[in-house]
Design an enzyme around this catalytic site. Structure first.
Site, PDB file in Angstrom:
ATOM      1  N   ARG A  95     -27.040 -75.897  18.361  1.00  0.00           N
ATOM      2  CA  ARG A  95     -26.225 -74.734  18.676  1.00  0.00           C
ATOM      3  C   ARG A  95     -25.690 -74.841  20.111  1.00  0.00           C
ATOM      4  NH1 ARG A  95     -30.437 -70.101  17.095  1.00  0.00           N
ATOM      5  NH2 ARG A  95     -31.853 -71.737  17.806  1.00  0.00           N
TER       6      ARG A  95
ATOM      7  N   LYS B 294     -31.217 -71.424  23.370  1.00  0.00           N
ATOM      8  CA  LYS B 294     -32.677 -71.420  23.383  1.00  0.00           C
ATOM      9  C   LYS B 294     -33.216 -71.263  24.801  1.00  0.00           C
ATOM     10  CE  LYS B 294     -35.200 -71.526  20.647  1.00  0.00           C
ATOM     11  NZ  LYS B 294     -35.764 -70.313  20.013  1.00  0.00           N
TER      12      LYS B 294
ATOM     13  N   TYR C  33     -31.800 -66.651  24.784  1.00  0.00           N
ATOM     14  CA  TYR C  33     -33.085 -66.241  24.223  1.00  0.00           C
ATOM     15  C   TYR C  33     -34.196 -66.733  25.146  1.00  0.00           C
ATOM     16  CZ  TYR C  33     -30.824 -65.114  19.774  1.00  0.00           C
ATOM     17  OH  TYR C  33     -30.027 -64.557  18.799  1.00  0.00           O
TER      18      TYR C  33
ATOM     19  N   HIS D  96     -38.011 -65.269  24.767  1.00  0.00           N
ATOM     20  CA  HIS D  96     -39.301 -65.201  24.053  1.00  0.00           C
ATOM     21  C   HIS D  96     -40.460 -65.522  24.997  1.00  0.00           C
ATOM     22  CE1 HIS D  96     -37.138 -64.745  20.299  1.00  0.00           C
ATOM     23  NE2 HIS D  96     -36.450 -65.850  20.536  1.00  0.00           N
TER      24      HIS D  96
ATOM     25  N   GLU E 188     -32.979 -61.334  23.071  1.00  0.00           N
ATOM     26  CA  GLU E 188     -33.777 -60.684  22.027  1.00  0.00           C
ATOM     27  C   GLU E 188     -34.204 -59.263  22.342  1.00  0.00           C
ATOM     28  OE1 GLU E 188     -36.860 -63.083  24.428  1.00  0.00           O
ATOM     29  OE2 GLU E 188     -34.777 -63.350  23.743  1.00  0.00           O
TER      30      GLU E 188
ATOM     31  N   ASP F 168     -41.517 -67.671  17.047  1.00  0.00           N
ATOM     32  CA  ASP F 168     -40.944 -67.572  18.391  1.00  0.00           C
ATOM     33  C   ASP F 168     -41.716 -66.595  19.264  1.00  0.00           C
ATOM     34  OD1 ASP F 168     -38.921 -69.395  18.650  1.00  0.00           O
ATOM     35  OD2 ASP F 168     -37.345 -68.071  17.921  1.00  0.00           O
TER      36      ASP F 168
END
Length: 373
Positions: free
Chosen positions: A15, A75, A94, A96, A118, A270
């Site tokens: 991605r 990511k 993101y 996490h 997120e 995740d």
């Protein structure tokens, strides 16, 4: 503003944080965008596509980070990327952080302003930047689980939809949110025997109104989870507590009681996973076996369908990227409480309470932090 788009380096992650169309929106507003060479090549976005959108192509990540103010990724930054972050950077991706202490420590040490996709919210209290990837992961969970059930993959040799004269496979879905409802749609479409468990009666009522007697809805209790996990061919974990570690709903002892060759797909991995025996895997080695049960716990599942995922993600993130670029990070965060809910780290300080609790660290509210920026 100077905006940097590095190539993702996590295992089998294809991605990209900005499509050429998103870059064009930025450059038309007078912003400078630096794109690492071949950042989107694996999913059909060439360097020439980015040049045509007004971007400058640079050779490596070092050149992207060196002179950029806003870094847009997909990511969480890997260790070598975290080492490039400085107080001049705003990172939008993101994160996490709750299950990841090393990343948390590195982002705090960097001094960068870090906004997590997120935990950005909308006016209805939903998570609009998590939703598109949760939709993808929910749908992929059934696709991946069905594949893992094949005997050659270590599974029971069960076809989820069955055939005339043979019962369909049993799919048990923990959580009826975005992941669970999308997994449910796929499983019902395949003709599986589907049971979904959730603690929200309103959620169960909504799913029942959509599918009626084609599914079974159950209020989630320890007893209900244990009863249905034992007989599941495919167990999908789709629970979420925004920003926090996922609750462990399936114990190691319960995994031992599941049918040999059954499959667990823990989409919550995740956030640490909702299955006690779950550990992150990659697209290169997606599965492992514990007590005869196949575990699929790929931490970047949507990366497996990277072009679809990138387009869906950009649809959601672009308005926020434009706000950050047009207004600057401080003003954009001050003016938009929903973007502000995504602020996780700034100036060496945690600003997300759930992450602070997970790591037993101090934190400062985003509002107070913005007074310092």
């Amino acid at each position: 503003m100077r905006i940097g788009l590095p190539k993702e380096i996590k295992n089998h992650e294809y991605r990209v944080g900005l499509t050429p169309a998103s870059v064009l929106e930025l450059t038309r507003r007078g912003h400078e965008v630096r794109v690492q060479s071949s950042a989107g090549a694996a999913i059909g976005f060439s360097d020439d596509d980015y040049r045509a959108a007004g971007a400058q192509i640079v050779a490596d990540a070092a050149a992207v980070f060196a002179d950029s103010e806003l870094i847009v990724k997909v990511k969480e930054p890997q260790a070598e990327e975290r080492a490039r972050l400085t107080p001049q950077h705003t990172l939008f991706t993101y994160l996490h952080l709750a299950p990841d202490r090393p990343q948390t420590d590195d982002l705090i040490a960097s001094g960068a302003t870090c906004i997590a996709y997120e935990t950005v919210t909308d006016a209805q209290g939903r998570l609009p930047l998590l939703a598109p990837m949760s939709e993808v992961a929910g749908r992929m969970s059934v696709q991946a689980g069905a594949h893992c059930l094949e005997k050659a993959q270590g599974g029971r040799g069960v076809l989820l939809g069955g055939v005339p004269g043979v019962a369909p496979g049993k799919v048990v879905i923990l959580g009826g949110g975005v992941v669970g409802s999308n997994a449910l749609a796929m499983a019902v479409g395949l003709g599986a025997d589907v049971t979904v468990l959730d603690k929200s009666v309103d959620t169960l009522r909504r799913l029942d109104s959509l599918y009626g007697n084609r599914i079974t809805t159950l209020y989630s209790t320890v007893a209900a989870v244990e009863e249905h996990a034992r007989t599941a061919d495919l167990l999908i974990g789709g629970v979420l507590i925004p920003g926090a570690a996922a609750p462990k709903l399936v114990s190691a002892e319960l995994v031992k009681q599941m049918q040999p060759g059954s499959v667990i797909v823990d989409v919550a991995i995740d956030q640490g996973g909702c299955v006690a025996t779950a550990k992150p895997t990659t697209h290169a080695e997606p599965t492992y076996v514990v007590d005869g049960v196949v575990h699929y716990c790929v931490a970047n599942m949507p990366g497996g369908v990277a072009r679809t995922s990138t387009l869906a993600l950009n649809n959601a993130t672009l308005p926020f990227v434009l706000a950050l670029a047009d207004k600057g990070a401080k003003r954009a965060l001050q003016e938009d409480v929903h973007l502000r809910n995504g602020l996780s780290v700034a100036q060496g300080q945690l600003t997300c309470e759930s992450v602070a609790q997970a790591h037993e660290l101090g934190w400062l509210s985003a509002e107070k932090m913005l007074e310092r920026l």
